[in-house]
Design an enzyme around this catalytic site. Structure first.
Site, mmCIF file in Angstrom:
data_model
loop_
_atom_site.group_PDB
_atom_site.id
_atom_site.type_symbol
_atom_site.label_atom_id
_atom_site.label_comp_id
_atom_site.label_asym_id
_atom_site.label_seq_id
_atom_site.Cartn_x
_atom_site.Cartn_y
_atom_site.Cartn_z
ATOM 1 N N TYR A 100 9.776 42.422 22.644
ATOM 2 C CA TYR A 100 9.814 41.103 21.993
ATOM 3 C C TYR A 100 8.408 40.532 21.842
ATOM 4 O O TYR A 100 7.474 40.894 22.567
ATOM 5 C CB TYR A 100 10.710 40.127 22.762
ATOM 6 C CG TYR A 100 10.148 39.592 24.059
ATOM 7 C CD1 TYR A 100 9.392 38.428 24.103
ATOM 8 C CD2 TYR A 100 10.390 40.250 25.272
ATOM 9 C CE1 TYR A 100 8.902 37.918 25.300
ATOM 10 C CE2 TYR A 100 9.906 39.749 26.473
ATOM 11 C CZ TYR A 100 9.159 38.583 26.477
ATOM 12 O OH TYR A 100 8.661 38.092 27.658
ATOM 13 N N CYS A 101 8.284 39.613 20.860
ATOM 14 C CA CYS A 101 7.060 38.837 20.673
ATOM 15 C C CYS A 101 7.460 37.369 20.551
ATOM 16 O O CYS A 101 8.462 36.945 21.120
ATOM 17 C CB CYS A 101 6.260 39.341 19.474
ATOM 18 S SG CYS A 101 7.145 39.277 17.889
ATOM 19 N N TRP A 102 6.700 36.576 19.822
ATOM 20 C CA TRP A 102 6.963 35.135 19.758
ATOM 21 C C TRP A 102 8.270 34.807 19.033
ATOM 22 O O TRP A 102 9.134 34.101 19.530
ATOM 23 C CB TRP A 102 5.787 34.437 19.095
ATOM 24 C CG TRP A 102 5.971 32.963 18.886
ATOM 25 C CD1 TRP A 102 6.064 32.307 17.703
ATOM 26 C CD2 TRP A 102 6.083 31.952 19.899
ATOM 27 N NE1 TRP A 102 6.232 30.961 17.898
ATOM 28 C CE2 TRP A 102 6.243 30.709 19.245
ATOM 29 C CE3 TRP A 102 6.072 31.982 21.294
ATOM 30 C CZ2 TRP A 102 6.386 29.509 19.933
ATOM 31 C CZ3 TRP A 102 6.226 30.783 21.985
ATOM 32 C CH2 TRP A 102 6.377 29.564 21.310
ATOM 33 N N SER A 131 6.252 42.603 17.641
ATOM 34 C CA SER A 131 7.245 43.433 18.334
ATOM 35 C C SER A 131 7.833 44.473 17.399
ATOM 36 O O SER A 131 8.165 45.594 17.826
ATOM 37 C CB SER A 131 8.355 42.558 18.924
ATOM 38 O OG SER A 131 8.981 41.781 17.919
ATOM 39 N N TYR A 140 10.688 35.518 21.848
ATOM 40 C CA TYR A 140 10.600 34.598 22.980
ATOM 41 C C TYR A 140 11.254 33.260 22.653
ATOM 42 O O TYR A 140 11.884 32.639 23.527
ATOM 43 C CB TYR A 140 9.139 34.375 23.377
ATOM 44 C CG TYR A 140 8.990 33.243 24.379
ATOM 45 C CD1 TYR A 140 9.244 33.449 25.735
ATOM 46 C CD2 TYR A 140 8.649 31.950 23.967
ATOM 47 C CE1 TYR A 140 9.157 32.409 26.651
ATOM 48 C CE2 TYR A 140 8.558 30.909 24.874
ATOM 49 C CZ TYR A 140 8.816 31.141 26.210
ATOM 50 O OH TYR A 140 8.737 30.104 27.108
#
Length: 345
Positions: A89-91, A97, A118
Site C-alpha cells: 500500500y501507499c497513500w 504501490s 493508507y
C-alpha cells in the site's frame, strides 16, 4: 483485484511503500517500510509536479521508483519463495504501490495492492474506534498515583488476562512528570492505530483490564468512545498506604533523581495551581535531593487531591466495584493480586 482493509490478516507481509517520514507518522500495525521514494525524492517529485508539469514529475519519479524497487528486489525480496503473498500500500492506493505490486506479480509472487491505500486504512480505524470500544467489557484499575497500577496490568498480562495498557501505547505515564526518558510520544494517528490493533485482538467474552486514565495522556487524546466505555465500567480499586507508594515512585522515576533541574522546571508549571511558596518548598527539596520527602509532599498536596477529584467525576463508585488493600507492591505480591483479581471477576 485489490484487497481491502478487512483482508489484512490474509497476507504473509504488509508492505508500506511510502516515504520514511510518512511511515513514521503512522502505518498499518506490523507493516514494514520499503519506500519506493524516500522523503527527499518525494519532495523533489512533488515540487516538479507543482512547478513544472505532471509529465516531468512522472518521468523523474518513474526513474527513482525503478531504482528503489530494484534495490528492494536485490535485498528484501531476494530470498522470498514463489508462494510469498504480500499486501502493498501507499497513500491512496495509486502509482507508488501499484508499481511495486506490478513488478512482484510479473515475477510470479501473489502480491496484491490495498484498495484506497493508507487513507482507506485510516478511515477504517476512525470508524472502528467509534464502534469497537462498546463491544467489549472493561475492568478499570483505579488507585492514586504510585499504587502500582501499571505494574499490576503487567502482572495481569503474565496471568493471561486481556490488558489495554494505554500509557505503554502512548509512551507516557500520564502525569506532569510522566514523559519517558529518551522516548518521544507517537503521533496521535499512530496511537490510535495501536489502540485499534489491541481492541481488534480482544475476545469480547472476556474482560479487558485498563487503567483509570483521563482523556489525555501527555499530548495524546484517548478516543471518545473508549473513554465513555471506561467511565461506564466497574472498577477495581486499589488501597495502598503512602509509604509504599513513595517507595514505588522513587523506583519508577529514578531517571529524575539525577536531574533536579528538569524536576524544578516541571514543578514550575504548577505555580498557578499550588502557589509560589509551595513550589519553592518542593524545589528546595529537589535541590537537596530529599526524594522521599518531595514525593510524599507531591502526593499529599498535589496528585492525590487532583486524582480523587477526577475519580469522583469520571469513575464514581458502583455496586459492581471490587476493592483490594495492598501494602506490598513487590513483583511477587502483585502477581498474587493479579491471580486474586482474575478469580474474583
Amino acid at each position: 483485484m485489490p484487497a481491502t482493509v478487512t483482508d489484512l490478516a490474509a497476507f504473509d507481509e504488509i508492505i508500506d511503500v511510502r516515504s520514511p517520514g510518512e511511515f513514521a507518522e503512522d502505518h498499518v500495525p506490523g507493516a514494514i517500510n520499503l519506500p519506493v521514494l524516500d522523503d527527499a525524492e518525494r519532495e523533489r517529485v512533488g515540487t516538479l509536479y507543482k512547478q513544472v508539469s505532471s509529465f516531468e514529475a512522472k518521468k523523474v519519479g518513474a526513474a527513482l521508483v525503478s531504482r528503489n524497487i530494484a534495490q528492494h528486489l536485490d535485498t528484501w525480496f531476494a530470498g522470498k519463495p514463489k508462494s510469498y503473498c504480500p499486501l502493498v500500500y501507499c497513500w491512496r492506493g495509486g502509482s507508488r504501490s501499484g508499481s511495486l505490486t506490478h513488478v512482484l506479480q510479473k515475477i510470479g509472487f501473489a502480491a496484491m495492492q490495498l484498495e484506497g491505500g493508507y487513507k482507506a486504512y485510516r478511515r477504517h480505524v476512525v470508524a472502528e474506534l467509534a464502534r469497537l470500544p462498546a463491544q467489549l467489557g472493561y475492568r478499570v484499575v483505579c488507585g492514586p498515583t504510585g499504587s502500582g497500577k501499571s505494574r499490576l496490568l503487567q502482572a495481569l498480562v503474565d496471568e493471561g488476562a486481556q490488558v489495554l495498557d494505554l500509557e505503554a501505547l502512548a509512551a507516557h505515564r500520564g502525569s506532569l512528570l510522566g514523559a519517558l526518558p529518551d522516548q518521544d510520544q507517537p503521533s496521535q494517528k499512530r496511537f490510535e492505530s495501536a489502540i485499534w490493533a489491541a481492541l481488534n485482538r480482544f475476545d469480547s467474552d472476556r474482560p479487558v483490564f485498563v487503567e483509570s486514565e483521563s482523556k489525555k495522556i501527555g499530548a495524546l487524546r484517548v478516543p471518545d468512545a473508549l473513554i465513555a466505555a471506561m467511565h461506564a465500567s466497574p472498577c477495581l480499586r486499589l488501597e495502598v498506604p503512602l509509604d509504599a507508594r513513595v517507595r514505588l515512585l522513587t523506583e519508577d522515576y529514578v531517571h529524575f533523581l539525577h536531574d533536579p533541574e528538569t524536576i524544578n522546571r516541571q514543578l514550575g508549571y504548577l505555580t498557578s495551581l499550588r502557589g509560589s511558596e509551595t513550589i519553592a518548598a518542593w524545589q528546595a527539596q529537589a535541590n537537596r535531593q530529599a526524594w522521599p520527602e518531595l514525593v510524599a509532599a507531591l502526593l499529599e498536596q498535589h496528585y492525590d487531591p487532583a486524582y480523587f477529584k477526577s475519580l469522583a467525576r469520571n469513575y464514581a463508585p458502583s455496586p459492581n466495584d471490587l476493592s483490594f488493600h495492598i501494602d506490598d507492591l513487590s513483583a511477587g505480591r502483585l502477581q498474587q493480586l493479579a491471580r486474586e483479581i482474575l478469580a474474583a471477576v
